[in-house]
Each structure stands twice: as C-alpha cells, then as structure tokens.
Scaffold this motif. Sequence first.
Motif, mmCIF file in Angstrom:
data_model
loop_
_atom_site.group_PDB
_atom_site.id
_atom_site.type_symbol
_atom_site.label_atom_id
_atom_site.label_comp_id
_atom_site.label_asym_id
_atom_site.label_seq_id
_atom_site.Cartn_x
_atom_site.Cartn_y
_atom_site.Cartn_z
ATOM 1 N N UNK A 67 0.896 -1.239 -0.016
ATOM 2 C CA UNK A 67 0.007 -0.118 0.074
ATOM 3 C C UNK A 67 1.040 1.375 -0.033
ATOM 4 N N UNK A 68 0.714 2.127 -1.106
ATOM 5 C CA UNK A 68 1.181 3.347 -1.263
ATOM 6 C C UNK A 68 0.682 4.594 -0.478
ATOM 7 N N UNK A 69 1.034 5.424 -0.098
ATOM 8 C CA UNK A 69 0.565 6.711 0.389
ATOM 9 C C UNK A 69 1.038 7.858 -0.483
ATOM 10 N N UNK A 70 0.148 8.779 -0.945
ATOM 11 C CA UNK A 70 0.855 9.898 -1.702
ATOM 12 C C UNK A 70 0.055 10.456 -2.532
ATOM 13 N N UNK A 71 0.204 11.792 -3.186
ATOM 14 C CA UNK A 71 -0.739 12.386 -4.106
ATOM 15 C C UNK A 71 -0.143 12.946 -5.260
ATOM 16 N N UNK A 72 1.328 12.819 -5.492
ATOM 17 C CA UNK A 72 2.141 13.324 -6.564
ATOM 18 C C UNK A 72 1.915 12.311 -7.635
ATOM 19 N N UNK A 73 1.389 12.437 -8.686
ATOM 20 C CA UNK A 73 1.320 11.496 -9.740
ATOM 21 C C UNK A 73 2.925 10.770 -10.266
ATOM 22 N N UNK A 74 3.818 11.815 -10.584
ATOM 23 C CA UNK A 74 4.917 11.411 -10.870
ATOM 24 C C UNK A 74 5.647 10.683 -9.923
ATOM 25 N N UNK A 75 5.575 11.077 -8.438
ATOM 26 C CA UNK A 75 6.135 10.535 -7.344
ATOM 27 C C UNK A 75 5.512 9.037 -7.235
ATOM 28 N N UNK A 114 -10.833 15.277 -3.712
ATOM 29 C CA UNK A 114 -10.040 15.536 -5.042
ATOM 30 C C UNK A 114 -10.042 14.332 -6.172
ATOM 31 N N UNK A 115 -11.210 13.880 -6.440
ATOM 32 C CA UNK A 115 -11.165 12.629 -7.364
ATOM 33 C C UNK A 115 -10.430 12.639 -8.658
ATOM 34 N N UNK A 116 -10.405 13.883 -9.412
ATOM 35 C CA UNK A 116 -9.803 13.922 -10.407
ATOM 36 C C UNK A 116 -8.251 13.904 -10.281
ATOM 37 N N UNK A 117 -7.712 14.263 -9.070
ATOM 38 C CA UNK A 117 -6.243 14.007 -8.738
ATOM 39 C C UNK A 117 -5.907 12.807 -8.371
ATOM 40 N N UNK A 118 -6.904 12.042 -7.760
ATOM 41 C CA UNK A 118 -6.709 10.546 -7.541
ATOM 42 C C UNK A 118 -6.647 9.655 -8.740
ATOM 43 N N UNK A 119 -7.625 10.057 -9.556
ATOM 44 C CA UNK A 119 -7.714 9.425 -10.912
ATOM 45 C C UNK A 119 -6.350 9.719 -11.626
ATOM 46 N N UNK A 120 -5.797 10.696 -11.469
ATOM 47 C CA UNK A 120 -4.578 11.032 -12.364
ATOM 48 C C UNK A 120 -3.288 10.138 -11.538
ATOM 49 N N UNK A 154 -15.886 7.280 -7.157
ATOM 50 C CA UNK A 154 -15.702 5.939 -7.769
ATOM 51 C C UNK A 154 -15.738 5.949 -9.440
ATOM 52 N N UNK A 155 -16.645 7.060 -10.166
ATOM 53 C CA UNK A 155 -16.717 7.009 -11.317
ATOM 54 C C UNK A 155 -15.391 7.501 -11.887
ATOM 55 N N UNK A 156 -14.783 8.278 -11.030
ATOM 56 C CA UNK A 156 -13.195 8.949 -11.564
ATOM 57 C C UNK A 156 -12.414 7.753 -11.622
#
Length: 330
Positions: A67-75, A114-120, A154-156
């Motif tokens: 399990x990972x924790x984070x919010x930076x897509x590149x990271x 921030x569903x759009x960010x999680x999707x990214x 969830x749709x994201x």
Amino acid sequence: MSIQQARKFSVAPMMDWTDRHCRFFHRHLSRHALLFTEMVTSAALIRGGADWLLNYNDDVEHPIAVQLGGSDPKELAAATKLCDQFGYDEINLNVGCPSDRVQSGRFGACLMAEPALVAECVRAMRDATDTPVTVKCRIGIDDQDSEEDLRTFVDHMLDAKVDALYVHARKAWLKGLSPKQNREVPPLDYERVYRLKNHVGDLPLMINGGIEDLAQSKAHLQHVDGVMLGRAAYHNPGLLWGVDAEIFGDDTPPISLESLCEVMTNYAEIQMTKGARLNQIVRHMLGLGFGKPGARRYRQLLTVEAVKSERGVELIEEAFGLLIAARQAA
C-alpha cells in the motif's frame, strides 16, 4: 491462485502492525488470504528507503499487496516502479486513512475531496506497471458524504481504469475525531457499499469495516467480491485458521499448533541473527491465546519476558506449550 481470487479475503494494511514478521505469521495460518504491507509513502521510497521499506519474505508471503501513500502522480509512478522490482502482486493507493499526519502530507482520506487528482495518480501508476493498481477509500468524508459524492469519486476511478476498490463502510471526519474514533464513531453503512457494487458492475469491490468473524464475512460475500478484516484478524489471529476452508473452499488441514510453534521458533532464530529483537517478532502472536485457558500467562511471556535480554527463542516454545496443554486438557 490469482490475485483476483485472493481478494476474496484480505488482512488490512495497519500501520505499526502488519510488518514482515506479522505477515510471515499470518501466512502460516492461511495459505490463500491476501496480505497487505503497512502503508509506505511514495516520498520515503523515492528518498532511498526502498530496500528497507519494501523487502519481505518473498518465498512465503505471496499473495501480497503493497500500500502506497501519496498524491503526486509522478512520484507515485516512480514509487510503483520500485515496488515492481520487489515483485508485489498488487499495488494499492491509500485514500482512506484520516490521521492528521497523513492529511498533512496530502494523502489518505482527504484525497476523496479531489477525485480528479486521485484518478491522475491511478493513471500514472497504471502506466508505470503491469501489476494491478487498486484504491482503498471510505464511503465519504466530512460533509461530502452523499451517495452521489461517493459515486462521483468512484466514477473517476472507473475512468482511470483502476483494477479494484476496497471500501471502508464508514465516512471519515477529517477534523475532530482521532483515527481510533474514525474507526468507531461514524456509523457503518454496508448497504451503501452493496449498492456501490451494483453501480461498478464487474469491477472487483471489497468491503471493510467492523467485520468481526468468518460468519459475517460470508454474509458480506453474498453482496460483494471480497472482505477485508483488520483489527479482528490481528487481535484474534486464530480466526485465520478457518479462512482457507470456509472462505476459499480448501479442505487441506491447517497448520497445527505444534508445527506453527516450530515454524515461528525457527523464523525467530534466523531473524535474530539479522538484528531483529525477539519482542518485535512475538508481539504479533499475542492474540493467538484469545479466549483460551492460559491466555493471560501466554501474553505475559510474549510481552514481559520477551524484552529480557537473557530470553531467547525457547520463550516461543514455552508460550505455545501453554496453548497446547490447554487444548489437550479441553
């Protein structure tokens, strides 16, 4: 067994609990349950902690998810590539932990806003690996807790082609409640998770939160694809003895107390030569005496005695001897 089959029953990721010693112990109680690491932050992996944070007993612990924790897509993509080097069966993104420490790092349950960010993030992780990428979330946060809010999130995830969802059937209050209170105060809403399963169709959906035993697990499996147990499995690991037969339909006899004692004694001896302390290993076995005669003395041996420098792996044999004697006297 495929990872999709293993998701039928999993032991939740729990900080400071589901470390490699815990997972080694749990694996010998169930051959099929999906085991999770503690949450590992993508930042810690990128800073060079991968060898320590991701290493595990590769020949024993599968099926296993990190399990990972984070919010930076590149990271997260870079962290995912590191996880792949260690051969995990699944990579899960934490969007459910409500602790202040996690929120300050902008990950965990606060990301449900921030569903759009999680999707990214999910897309970036999926682009970095062929390993299944999954998300663990809540049914809502704060005042963003309607059924419509959950379906939007969830749709994201569906649009991002997430491979599976684990849903804790409680909302999280990000302010005013401790992590412990967030596991107990917000009411459980299993029916909402059942309805969500109907919404996502074929996407594997696993339910988490307040599940205490295998009877409850089997009841949930009438509505969803899998169940995830956390503290119930940790505090009473003996219930894992029944998972293979009752959940997975495998009638192979489970490991005996005598054999488990031998396995854990040998394991502790090897790990202690590598620098592990006895109490770090045996603390995960405290709950094995749950509800049994001699449990108090069993726990005393594995807590008070295990920290004494003169005690070695024979302590495990002594403690297990109490459980074996109690079984024989029953």
